[in-house]
Scaffold this motif. Structure first.
Motif, short mmCIF file in Angstrom:
data_model
loop_
_atom_site.label_atom_id
_atom_site.label_comp_id
_atom_site.label_asym_id
_atom_site.label_seq_id
_atom_site.Cartn_x
_atom_site.Cartn_y
_atom_site.Cartn_z
N VAL A 68 -0.92 -4.64 -32.04
CA VAL A 68 0.15 -4.87 -33.02
C VAL A 68 -0.28 -4.44 -34.42
N THR A 69 0.67 -4.41 -35.34
CA THR A 69 0.36 -4.18 -36.75
C THR A 69 0.19 -5.54 -37.44
N ALA A 70 -0.52 -5.53 -38.57
CA ALA A 70 -0.82 -6.78 -39.27
C ALA A 70 0.33 -7.17 -40.18
N VAL A 71 1.48 -7.51 -39.58
CA VAL A 71 2.64 -7.91 -40.37
C VAL A 71 3.25 -9.19 -39.80
N GLY A 72 3.84 -9.98 -40.69
CA GLY A 72 4.63 -11.14 -40.31
C GLY A 72 3.97 -12.02 -39.27
N GLY A 73 4.77 -12.43 -38.29
CA GLY A 73 4.30 -13.35 -37.27
C GLY A 73 3.28 -12.74 -36.33
N LEU A 74 3.13 -11.42 -36.36
CA LEU A 74 2.12 -10.80 -35.49
C LEU A 74 0.72 -11.22 -35.93
N VAL A 75 0.56 -11.41 -37.25
CA VAL A 75 -0.73 -11.88 -37.77
C VAL A 75 -1.02 -13.30 -37.29
N ALA B 113 9.34 -25.22 -51.84
CA ALA B 113 10.23 -25.60 -50.74
C ALA B 113 10.08 -24.68 -49.53
N VAL B 114 9.29 -23.60 -49.69
CA VAL B 114 9.19 -22.60 -48.63
C VAL B 114 8.02 -22.92 -47.69
N THR B 115 8.30 -22.97 -46.39
CA THR B 115 7.22 -23.13 -45.41
C THR B 115 7.46 -22.14 -44.26
N GLY B 116 6.50 -22.05 -43.38
CA GLY B 116 6.66 -21.20 -42.19
C GLY B 116 6.42 -22.01 -40.93
N ILE B 117 7.30 -21.87 -39.97
CA ILE B 117 7.11 -22.49 -38.65
C ILE B 117 7.34 -21.39 -37.60
N LEU B 118 6.31 -21.18 -36.81
CA LEU B 118 6.38 -20.13 -35.80
C LEU B 118 7.45 -20.42 -34.75
N ASN B 119 8.18 -19.40 -34.32
CA ASN B 119 9.09 -19.56 -33.19
C ASN B 119 8.30 -19.76 -31.90
N GLY B 120 8.99 -20.20 -30.87
CA GLY B 120 8.39 -20.29 -29.54
C GLY B 120 9.15 -19.40 -28.57
N SER C 115 7.64 -17.65 -39.39
CA SER C 115 6.19 -17.69 -39.16
C SER C 115 5.52 -17.96 -40.50
N PRO C 116 4.35 -18.56 -40.50
CA PRO C 116 3.66 -18.85 -41.76
C PRO C 116 3.38 -17.57 -42.58
N ASN C 117 2.97 -16.51 -41.89
CA ASN C 117 2.66 -15.29 -42.64
C ASN C 117 3.93 -14.65 -43.22
N TYR C 118 5.04 -14.74 -42.50
CA TYR C 118 6.31 -14.23 -43.02
C TYR C 118 6.73 -15.04 -44.25
#
Ligand code: ADP
Length: 467
Positions: A387-394, A231-238, A205-208
């Motif tokens: 949810v809590t404001a962490v990782g992909g939950l954000v 080189a680091v990016t985030g792509i959300l799972n589906g 996830s982008p936030n992760y």
């Protein structure tokens, strides 16, 4: 055999898990969902994974792989597995076990690092003999492939940085010519070397992606990740929206869609009756949890909330498997508060669907969460996430009180009991108004949570690498 004549792209996708062939956690679902959608987009994907045994293939053929003496004998059998398509299974000493990582006692196999070193070394030799356009690695089990392989361009997906497979230093000279990149504080870290060597690093996830470069979220690897920040990016799972489709889901009591939410009610009644949670009235509201029982999921934040449920008032239905101590404590709480809290221990796919379909709220107070799938599953079924404001939950749950477009759920600023409780209160107050509640539900159900969007991002990344 690089780029195919038809102009397509060939990707070798290396993973330790793939649903439904070998499923332990989110990695299996992510690998299966992404591969399926990439193939639908015309990408030619060869999936290679360990042969854990008992996996049947049609049109099977096998090849011996030339590997260093420490690996022993290794081969790859290839064929087609229903639902999954073409598959390549690595056979090497120690890989075939009843569970990919765990002994029957629940502890990891003592030789786990060595098992996956053999796997990775075999995969590297196989790729070297017939390089694709791109190699896509996933998590630590596949990291050492890059110790023995310098081309083609490589993507490393990080599904959960908490697991790194670190073991003793004697492997550094064995795993391949670039083994020294895996040196980590006097040990061998299968992930640190891949972080140094991969062309692109994708967090789920982008936030992760941002969190893992910080000391708080980096599990010790934030510094090497910061070195690679470009080189680091985030792509959300589906999620698999064919399986997770409330309009046709055979696992729920009554199908529904966002045009007719009243049909959800039968699911809620079925759930309350099945779990013996008292009156089937719409009040008090019903919250659900579907989870592995581990520290990551903030179960210890839920425990102190249980005795307060009667005051909110709210009911909570929880399905969980994993840590035996946590399960024991949850059973005790359920016995003390039978009218407000039900706990079912186990991994139960069918009950999980009913929990999403029949609950009003979905509680997920994770301490960290690389992406998280259950909050998306909940929203797809009209259960509003807290949810809590962490990782992909954000990235997936904008807060209803902060988002100018109305949000999708309720977010606790930090993974602390009081913050989670405050978010639950905000949610309980909001859903008392049927109109506002319906608006939140319909917005969550309307989002495209499928793999199509992330698969397009991955394909763009591959194309970028191939040039
Ligand atoms: P993680 O991979 O960290 O466990 P995710 O939310 O990313 O968490 O994915 C968990 C997946 O496993 C989801 O598809 C969820 O529905 C499923 N799941 C988790 N726990 C259970 C359970 N006890 N019973 C049934 N399904 C579960």
């Amino acid at each position: 055999m690089s780029t195919r004549d038809n102009g397509g792209m060939r990707v070798v996708f290396v993973t330790a898990e793939l649903a439904p062939v070998a499923t332990v956690g989110g990695l299996a679902a992510a690998a299966a969902g992404l591969v399926k959608e990439l193939r639908a987009l015309g990408v030619d994907v060869d999936v290679v994974m360990p042969d854990y045994g008992k996996i049947e293939l049609a049109d099977e053929h096998a090849v011996e792989i030339d590997v260093p003496a420490w690996v022993g004998t290794a081969s790859i059998r290839s064929g087609v597995h229903d639902d999954v398509g073409p598959l390549h299974l690595v056979r090497a000493a120690g890989l075939a076990r009843p569970h990919p990582y765990l002994q029957p006692s629940g502890e990891g196999w003592p030789d786990n690092a060595e098992r996956f070193f053999r796997f990775a070394r075999t995969v590297a030799a196989w790729i070297d003999a017939d390089p694709p356009d791109v190699v896509h690695l996933n998590d630590w089990h596949t990291g050492p492939v890059l110790a023995a392989l310098s081309a083609p361009p490589t993507v490393l997906s990080i599904h959960n940085l908490a697991y790194q497979g670190t073991t003793d230093a004697r492997w550094l000279t064995k795993i391949g010519p670039r083994g020294r990149h895996y040196e980590w504080w006097g040990a061998t870290n299968p992930l640190s070397g891949a972080i140094a060597l991969a062309d692109r690093i994708v967090a789920v996830s982008p936030n992760y992606a941002a969190e893992i470069m910080t000391p708080e979220g980096g599990f010790g690897l934030d510094e090497p990740l910061r070195h690679r920040w470009g080189a680091v990016t985030g792509i959300l799972n589906g999620i698999d929206t064919d399986v997770w489709n409330p309009a046709v889901d055979p696992l729920i009591a009554a199908p529904f869609d966002r045009r007719d939410l009243t049909r959800r009610d039968d699911n809620r009644i079925e759930l309350i009756n099945r779990l013996d949670l008292g009156s089937t009235d719409t009040s008090p509201p019903l919250a659900a949890v579907v989870t592995r029982l581990t520290d990551q999921k903030g179960i210890d934040l839920i425990e102190p909330i249980v005795p307060l449920l009667a005051d909110i008032p709210m009911r909570l239905a929880m399905l969980g498997s994993g840590d035996a101590d946590l399960a024991g404590r949850l059973h005790e709480l359920a016995a003390q508060h039978p009218e407000h809290f039900a706990f079912v221990e186990g991994y139960d796919e069918s009950l999980s669907h009913l929990l999403f379909a029949g609950s009003d709220l979905y509680l997920m107070p994770s301490r960290f969460e690389p992406c998280g799938l259950t909050q998306m599953q909940a929203m797809r079924y009209g259960s509003i996430p807290v949810v809590t404001a962490v990782g992909g939950l954000v990235d997936t749950v904008p807060d209803a009180d902060a988002d100018p477009r109305g949000g999708l759920g309720f977010v606790a600023a930090r993974a602390r009991g009081e913050d989670v409780l405050a978010a639950l209160f905000r949610a309980a107050r909001r859903i008392r108004d049927p109109r506002r509640r319906g608006a939140l539900q319909r917005r969550g159900m309307a989002v495209d949570w499928s793999w199509r969007v992330p698969a397009l991002s991955y394909r763009a990344l591959y194309r970028d690498l191939v040039g």
